[in-house]
Design a protein around this motif. Structure first.
Motif, mmCIF file in Angstrom:
data_model
loop_
_atom_site.group_PDB
_atom_site.id
_atom_site.type_symbol
_atom_site.label_atom_id
_atom_site.label_comp_id
_atom_site.label_asym_id
_atom_site.label_seq_id
_atom_site.Cartn_x
_atom_site.Cartn_y
_atom_site.Cartn_z
ATOM 1 N N LEU A 44 0.739 -1.453 -0.278
ATOM 2 C CA LEU A 44 0.248 -0.133 -0.002
ATOM 3 C C LEU A 44 0.771 0.979 -0.269
ATOM 4 N N GLN A 45 1.751 1.166 0.648
ATOM 5 C CA GLN A 45 2.389 2.843 0.745
ATOM 6 C C GLN A 45 3.128 2.563 -1.250
ATOM 7 N N ASP A 46 3.715 1.444 -1.672
ATOM 8 C CA ASP A 46 4.348 1.750 -2.968
ATOM 9 C C ASP A 46 2.853 1.892 -3.948
ATOM 10 N N ALA A 47 1.862 1.319 -3.777
ATOM 11 C CA ALA A 47 0.788 1.730 -5.135
ATOM 12 C C ALA A 47 0.405 2.893 -5.373
ATOM 13 N N PRO A 48 1.030 3.404 -7.052
ATOM 14 C CA PRO A 48 0.680 4.328 -7.158
ATOM 15 C C PRO A 48 -1.512 4.571 -7.097
ATOM 16 N N ILE A 49 -2.302 3.465 -7.235
ATOM 17 C CA ILE A 49 -3.400 3.662 -6.617
ATOM 18 C C ILE A 49 -3.866 2.172 -5.854
ATOM 19 N N LEU A 101 -1.006 8.378 2.517
ATOM 20 C CA LEU A 101 -0.581 7.530 1.815
ATOM 21 C C LEU A 101 -0.075 8.468 -0.081
ATOM 22 N N SER A 102 0.582 8.018 -0.701
ATOM 23 C CA SER A 102 0.976 8.831 -1.846
ATOM 24 C C SER A 102 0.512 8.305 -3.060
ATOM 25 N N GLY A 103 -0.660 6.912 -2.598
ATOM 26 C CA GLY A 103 -1.093 7.141 -4.331
ATOM 27 C C GLY A 103 -2.300 7.692 -4.311
ATOM 28 N N ASP A 104 -2.965 7.340 -5.374
ATOM 29 C CA ASP A 104 -4.440 7.957 -5.604
ATOM 30 C C ASP A 104 -5.225 6.967 -5.209
ATOM 31 N N VAL A 110 -2.213 -1.607 -9.404
ATOM 32 C CA VAL A 110 -3.172 -0.921 -8.578
ATOM 33 C C VAL A 110 -3.186 -1.830 -7.376
ATOM 34 N N ALA A 111 -3.696 -1.951 -6.065
ATOM 35 C CA ALA A 111 -3.967 -2.512 -4.876
ATOM 36 C C ALA A 111 -5.389 -1.977 -4.646
ATOM 37 N N VAL A 112 -6.268 -3.708 -4.717
ATOM 38 C CA VAL A 112 -7.851 -3.036 -3.893
ATOM 39 C C VAL A 112 -7.760 -3.695 -2.106
#
Length: 416
Positions: free
Chosen positions: A45-50, A64-67, A90-92
């Motif tokens: 999650l810390q690394d996920a862009p979305i 967190l940095s991701g959208d 993507v992380a869901v």
């Protein structure tokens, strides 16, 4: 051979991210939120862009940095949105174990196995069983968050333990009402709120007490079934009183023999043609949760009865087609078994025999002389087994009793 097995088709390869890592990660989160996640899940999650998840899960995340994208309602719209992100990382996030009455399989059936990976959390069923001290392998587990409470019906037997999910904090009262209506108002309920979190709370009550308050979501309900309600038999041939009908019903003794001849096996699909009350199709579905059945009935009142009977007995996933049999055949998914309880004709048989797959079991019951002749002729030409049977029931004659015989029934069982 190993080299060939490692080759990834270009159509799938383009959806990988760097170093052949799947573009989608499915993460399970319990009520403890982000803090309860494994280091692996937190790192993703810390690394996920979305990040895409329901509002409750997104609200538990730190900065967190991701959208962040809210998973919409209805759920299917979220899958459509997710597929437009294919190729991005993507992380869901979903609750607990996404593959135990969860959303995981609804997503992955749209994907190749190399496009995704999963990091599940503890199942809410496991957490509930651990809290209640119930052996999970002997406890019925049902997902009722998007299904009717009638799904409970086949499992309502005195002493049975059940753990169920429910839609929201206001669902406990209608659940209690259902148990009361079916004669199991004495059942003990354990309402487990915010399961797995620091605010977890367990409330024990009886269904008949109907506590009218809103419980904190997410929650599970443990049920110990108690009460004088009618229990469904595990054998084929339920008493006829279970089924609303207008007289067009395969009677209990005949139904038991017919289901034995149909020989349901896990995951199989039945065509019940000229279904009447739907009793054959419904008992087919009661033989296992993975069973499928299509009931074809042209009479609108009978078709309505089929749906009512299926809902009453907890198999509301039945497919009911209100149509003439011949008109419906080409529109149906192919079966593993077919039952014709009335309206058998040479034309109908020829059409069915033409379209059903090899290995399909066909069972035909006939009462009239004309149908009897056709069945015997068909058996001589196509093989199979013939059975003639009748049964008798006592009837009052004056002040005494005698046996009244039913119409004799000819049954033909043949495999395509």
């Amino acid at each position: 051979a190993k080299a060939e097995a490692s080759v990834v088709p270009p159509s799938i390869k383009r959806f990988f991210c760097m170093n052949d890592i799947p573009w989608l990660t499915i993460i399970g989160m319990d009520a403890g939120g982000y803090a309860s996640l494994s280091p692996e899940s937190q790192a993703v999650l810390q690394d996920a862009p979305i990040i895409m998840a329901p509002p409750r899960h997104l609200a538990s995340l730190p900065q967190l940095s991701g959208d962040q994208i809210v998973w919409p309602v209805p759920f299917s719209e979220g899958i459509e949105k997710l597929l437009t992100l294919r190729g991005s990382r993507v992380a869901v996030i979903f609750s607990g174990d996404p593959f135990w009455f969860g959303a995981g399989s609804q997503i992955t059936q749209k994907l190749d196995g190399r496009e995704w990976r999963a990091i599940p959390a503890q199942s809410c069923f496991s957490l509930a069983a651990a809290e209640l001290g119930w052996p999970i392998e002997k406890t019925v587990q049902l997902g009722l968050h998007s299904a009717s409470f009638s799904r409970l019906r086949p499992h309502l037997a005195v002493g049975q333990n059940l753990i169920v999910t429910v839609r929201d904090g206001e669902s406990v009262d209608p659940l209690s009402e259902y148990l009361i209506e079916t004669g199991f108002g004495d059942s003990e309920l354990w309402v487990l709120e915010s399961l797995g979190s620091v605010t977890q709370k367990v409330t024990k009550t009886l269904a008949k007490e109907k506590i009218k308050r809103k419980f904190q979501h997410p929650l599970m309900v443990g049920i110990k079934v108690l009460g004088p309600g009618k229990i469904l038999s595990q054998a084929s041939g339920l008493i006829d009183d279970w089924f609303a009908n207008d007289g067009q019903i395969t009677k209990q003794p005949v139904r038991a023999l017919t289901l034995s001849a149909l020989a349901p096996q896990k995951g199989q699909h039945l065509w019940d043609l000229g279904s009447g009350s739907g009793s054959i199709a419904i008992e087919w579905l009661l033989s296992g949760p993975s069973m499928k059945a299509t009931a074809v009935e042209k009479n609108s009142i009978r078709a309505e009865n089929i749906n009512l009977n299926a809902a009453k007995l907890g198999v509301d996933w039945i497919e009911v087609i209100e149509s003439d049999i011949m008109d419906a055949l080409n529109k149906l998914d192919r079966p593993d078994a077919v039952f014709i309880g009335g309206g058998f004709s040479a034309e109908l048989f020829a059409k069915i025999w033409e379209i059903i797959p090899a290995g399909t079991r066909l069972v035909v019951n006939g009462v009239t002389i004309e149908t009897d002749r056709l069945i015997i002729d068909s058996a001589q030409n196509f093989g199979g087994q013939l059975l003639r049977f009748e049964y008798s029931q006592p009837k009052q004659i004056g002040g005494k009793s005698s046996w009244k015989a039913s119409y004799p029934i000819t049954q033909w069982v043949v495999v395509r």
